[in-house]
Design a protein around this motif. Sequence first.
Motif, short mmCIF file in Angstrom:
data_model
loop_
_atom_site.label_atom_id
_atom_site.label_comp_id
_atom_site.label_asym_id
_atom_site.label_seq_id
_atom_site.Cartn_x
_atom_site.Cartn_y
_atom_site.Cartn_z
N UNK A 24 0.82 -1.22 0.00
CA UNK A 24 0.00 0.00 0.00
C UNK A 24 0.85 1.27 0.00
N UNK A 25 2.17 1.12 -0.13
CA UNK A 25 3.06 2.29 -0.15
C UNK A 25 3.87 2.30 -1.44
N UNK A 26 4.34 3.47 -1.80
CA UNK A 26 5.14 3.61 -3.02
C UNK A 26 6.45 2.85 -2.88
N UNK A 27 6.85 2.08 -3.89
CA UNK A 27 8.12 1.35 -3.82
C UNK A 27 9.30 2.30 -3.55
N UNK A 28 10.08 1.96 -2.54
CA UNK A 28 11.24 2.77 -2.20
C UNK A 28 10.95 3.92 -1.27
N UNK A 29 9.68 4.25 -1.04
CA UNK A 29 9.32 5.35 -0.14
C UNK A 29 8.07 4.97 0.64
N UNK A 70 6.73 6.12 3.15
CA UNK A 70 5.97 7.23 3.73
C UNK A 70 4.88 7.73 2.81
N UNK A 71 4.90 7.31 1.54
CA UNK A 71 3.92 7.79 0.56
C UNK A 71 2.96 6.65 0.20
N UNK A 72 1.66 6.80 0.47
CA UNK A 72 0.71 5.75 0.12
C UNK A 72 0.44 5.71 -1.37
N UNK A 73 0.03 4.57 -1.87
CA UNK A 73 -0.30 4.45 -3.28
C UNK A 73 -1.63 5.15 -3.56
N UNK A 74 -1.85 5.45 -4.84
CA UNK A 74 -3.12 6.05 -5.25
C UNK A 74 -3.03 7.54 -5.42
N UNK A 75 -4.13 8.15 -5.91
CA UNK A 75 -4.17 9.60 -6.12
C UNK A 75 -4.10 10.36 -4.80
N UNK A 76 -3.89 11.67 -4.88
CA UNK A 76 -3.70 12.48 -3.69
C UNK A 76 -4.92 12.50 -2.78
N UNK A 77 -6.12 12.34 -3.36
CA UNK A 77 -7.34 12.41 -2.55
C UNK A 77 -7.64 11.10 -1.81
N UNK A 78 -6.96 10.01 -2.17
CA UNK A 78 -7.31 8.71 -1.61
C UNK A 78 -7.07 8.60 -0.10
#
Length: 237
Positions: free
Chosen positions: A52-57, A59-67
């Motif tokens: 559920x997080x961006x590969x390599x980071x 701290x950043x969840x997957x999906x668009x900014x509003x998700x």
Amino acid sequence: MPPIATIASKVEFSVLLAAITIAGGLYGFVEMAEIARDAEPHGFDSAILLAFRQPGDPSVPIGPLWLPEAVRDMTALGSASVLIFVTAATIFYLLLTGRRAAALFVLVSVAGGQLLSSLLKLGVDRPRPELVPHLADVYTLSFPSGHAMLSAVTYLTLGALAARVAPNRAAGIYLLLLAVLATFLVGASRVYLGVHWPSDVLAGWCAGAAWAMACWLVAQWVLSRRQAAPYPQSGSL
């Protein structure tokens, strides 16, 4: 009027399904508890959280900014304040319409589920996951997920009650599916926000479903005894 044998067979099937749900829920909870007691996180717990997080980071969840904000809205459906409001509103409505037994059923089921959830958290002293940053504030222990368990107890209890008085079978199935969907969204949101291990949520679902079905079985037994009484009593489910 359908034959008595047909009605009996439907009741027996419902009871059998509830018993299977209880047994499966208890088994699933025990299995998840074994995972929670391990010193190191289980592989599937870590893999799902990181998915559920961006590969390599992380701290950043997957999906668009509003998700993330939308998921926080979903998780609020399982918060104590929302569940208390929904439960209280339902109980008062049932009392106003003269369904005292149904109101008592909802109160015992939801309040008992809350007490059980608190006791289970004390049984397994599992900290919150630190693999990814949390996207929501949390203050209690991790196992089992209180949001997942109490949403299962509340929404499945209310769904089963609503399905009982639905005008037809399709409407009853729809109400039950809606309850299951709400329960699923709350549990999944806890994992997306990084505040629970997936095994915490699975354990909450298992325990919540088992408790809700156990309360439903007791209610069915009480109802059958009331219907078998010589004189009908008011306040039925």
